[in-house]
Design a protein around this motif. Structure first.
Motif, mmCIF file in Angstrom:
data_model
loop_
_atom_site.group_PDB
_atom_site.id
_atom_site.type_symbol
_atom_site.label_atom_id
_atom_site.label_comp_id
_atom_site.label_asym_id
_atom_site.label_seq_id
_atom_site.Cartn_x
_atom_site.Cartn_y
_atom_site.Cartn_z
ATOM 1 N N LEU A 148 1.294 2.895 -4.319
ATOM 2 C CA LEU A 148 2.425 1.976 -4.391
ATOM 3 C C LEU A 148 3.504 2.534 -3.480
ATOM 4 O O LEU A 148 3.910 3.693 -3.616
ATOM 5 N N VAL A 163 2.091 -1.091 -11.300
ATOM 6 C CA VAL A 163 3.508 -1.430 -11.206
ATOM 7 C C VAL A 163 4.222 -1.289 -12.547
ATOM 8 O O VAL A 163 5.290 -0.679 -12.634
ATOM 9 N N ASP A 184 -3.647 -2.078 -10.825
ATOM 10 C CA ASP A 184 -2.221 -2.389 -10.790
ATOM 11 C C ASP A 184 -1.472 -1.343 -11.599
ATOM 12 O O ASP A 184 -1.736 -1.163 -12.785
ATOM 13 N N ARG A 216 7.932 -5.169 -8.336
ATOM 14 C CA ARG A 216 6.883 -5.985 -7.728
ATOM 15 C C ARG A 216 7.366 -6.676 -6.456
ATOM 16 O O ARG A 216 6.626 -6.815 -5.494
ATOM 17 N N GLU A 218 6.884 6.769 -2.876
ATOM 18 C CA GLU A 218 5.483 6.376 -2.923
ATOM 19 C C GLU A 218 4.749 7.128 -4.025
ATOM 20 O O GLU A 218 5.025 8.305 -4.278
ATOM 21 N N ALA A 244 2.229 -6.054 -4.083
ATOM 22 C CA ALA A 244 2.395 -5.620 -5.467
ATOM 23 C C ALA A 244 2.360 -6.775 -6.437
ATOM 24 O O ALA A 244 2.166 -6.583 -7.627
ATOM 25 N N ALA A 294 7.998 -3.604 -3.648
ATOM 26 C CA ALA A 294 6.990 -2.624 -3.261
ATOM 27 C C ALA A 294 5.686 -3.299 -2.860
ATOM 28 O O ALA A 294 5.481 -4.490 -3.090
ATOM 29 N N GLN A 317 1.336 -2.572 -2.954
ATOM 30 C CA GLN A 317 0.231 -1.747 -3.423
ATOM 31 C C GLN A 317 -0.905 -1.781 -2.401
ATOM 32 O O GLN A 317 -1.254 -2.853 -1.898
#
Length: 404
Positions: free
Chosen positions: A5, A61, A59, A76, A50, A402, A79, A81
């Protein structure tokens, strides 16, 4: 599977980056203790945050946002992913300075290395992350030695001083106060002296000014308010969660330039209301970042891309190579156990022969993996030798936002 992330100055507000930075320790400890996460490394710098994970989750987040005390929806939207193969490409690019405010900056490779060391200290790293970060360090060294981005002097500190220089008549006569005593402060001292600064003093909110001043031949300050009054230029780079310099400790008077290199902010933005004070913060500095040197950057990105492809190929083919070696050496051990080797010399010769025999297929397997044909190697081993190959540790998947 590897997951990353990433939130940086390019996609994320400094307010969100600041909150993530404040919560970095909590994020690291939370992820390191999570049952579904095999490994976690947190990279937090002045312009990026990061998290690199070794996990089967798709996921992270919600977990990261909760640990950082940040709203998950905000994270979300701020950022990105990355999954699988794209993680290596990204980290190698970051470590080489290609994603920095100043392209090719010097400090980031050391920050990446320290992030791995911190994860080791807390026991949160994993073999997969160790390989990833070690290869990132090797790649960044290659960029420095093989491309024009390896020239000295690329850093956010130097960019900030370049901007300040337009207000400075003579650095040798300029009184500079440095607030902070960490690695970034040491880098700042070097950059200041390269500019010709001679009158440098240091203040530490944590009381470490004297040893730092002694090591770097500076003057140590104990009273921040007095030190600020005497300074022409103030540069902050400390790691505290709260601003060190506020309007209350600043006296109105002669013109002073304050450069805030801290994240979280070291300087309360309200100081601009104090007469004579001008503030240059990270957000402003990033707006003045120079354009990429096109040729040098292209060469560096090509090198990074090749290194990432090789890493991905190595990960993909590793189970097959291990399976082949295990199969051949297992047969050798079985034969040796039956007394076929009469002397230690004969046993050593047989082991050497097995190593030579395995070398060619191993090299060819890697070449095929680089061509995207790792599955051909696996199929051949299963067909010819009946060797069952485990699935690779990280499957190649494309980058996803994200919000996915």
């Amino acid at each position: 599977m590897l997951l990353c992330l990433t939130a940086s100055h390019r996609t994320t507000s400094f307010d969100v980056l600041e909150q993530l930075t404040v919560g970095a320790s909590a994020v690291a400890s939370t992820l390191g203790a999570h049952a579904d996460i095999a490994g976690a490394v947190v990279l937090s710098t002045c312009n990026r945050f990061e998290v690199y994970l070794d996990t089967d989750a798709t996921d992270a987040v919600d977990l990261i946002a909760s640990a950082a005390g940040l709203d998950a929806d905000i994270l979300r939207s701020s950022a990105t992913q990355l999954h699988g193969d794209s993680v290596a490409q990204h980290l190698f690019s970051v470590s080489s300075g290609l994603e920095s405010v100043v392209v090719g900056e010097d400090e980031i490779s050391g920050q990446v290395s320290r992030a791995l060391l911190d994860a080791r200290d807390t026991g949160s790293t994993s073999p997969a992350l160790e390989k990833l970060f070690q290869r990132a360090t090797k790649t960044s060294r290659g960029v420095k030695t093989q491309t024009a981005l390896g020239g000295a002097g690329r850093s956010l500190v130097r960019l900030a001083l370049e901007l300040v220089s337009s207000r400075i008549t003579d650095w040798a006569e300029t009184r500079v106060l440095l607030v902070g005593t960490g690695q970034y402060a040491a880098t700042t001292v070097v950059a200041l002296r390269d500019r010709g600064a001679e009158q440098i003093s240091v203040y530490s909110p944590s009381g470490r000014a004297l040893p730092f001043a002694t090591k770097h031949t500076l003057s140590a300050e104990v009273d921040l308010a007095l030190a600020l009054t005497a300074a022409d230029v103030v540069i902050t780079c400390t790691s505290g969660a709260e601003p060190v310099i506020t309007p209350e400790v600043l006296a109105a008077g002669a013109r002073r330039m304050i450069v805030d290199l801290g994240l979280p902010r070291n300087v309360d933005p309200l100081v601009v209301g104090v007469a004579g004070v001008e503030l240059l913060d990270l957000e402003t500095i990033s707006l003045h970042a120079p354009l990429d040197e096109i040729t040098a950057t292209a060469d560096a990105r090509e090198l990074v891309g090749s290194a990432a492809s090789e890493f991905v190929a190595d990960v993909a083919i590793a189970p097959a190579v291990v399976a082949l070696r295990t199969h051949v050496l297992g047969i050798l051990d079985a034969e040796l156990a039956r007394g076929r080797a009469a002397t230690p010399e004969a046993e050593a010769a047989l082991r050497h022969f097995a190593g030579v025999l395995l070398h060619g297929p191993s090299v060819r397997a890697r070449e095929l993996a680089l061509e995207g044909r790792a599955s051909d190697v696996t199929a051949a081993l299963e067909t010819l030798f009946g060797v069952q190959v485990e699935a690779p540790a990280a499957a190649g998947e494309a980058a996803e936002p994200a919000t996915a």
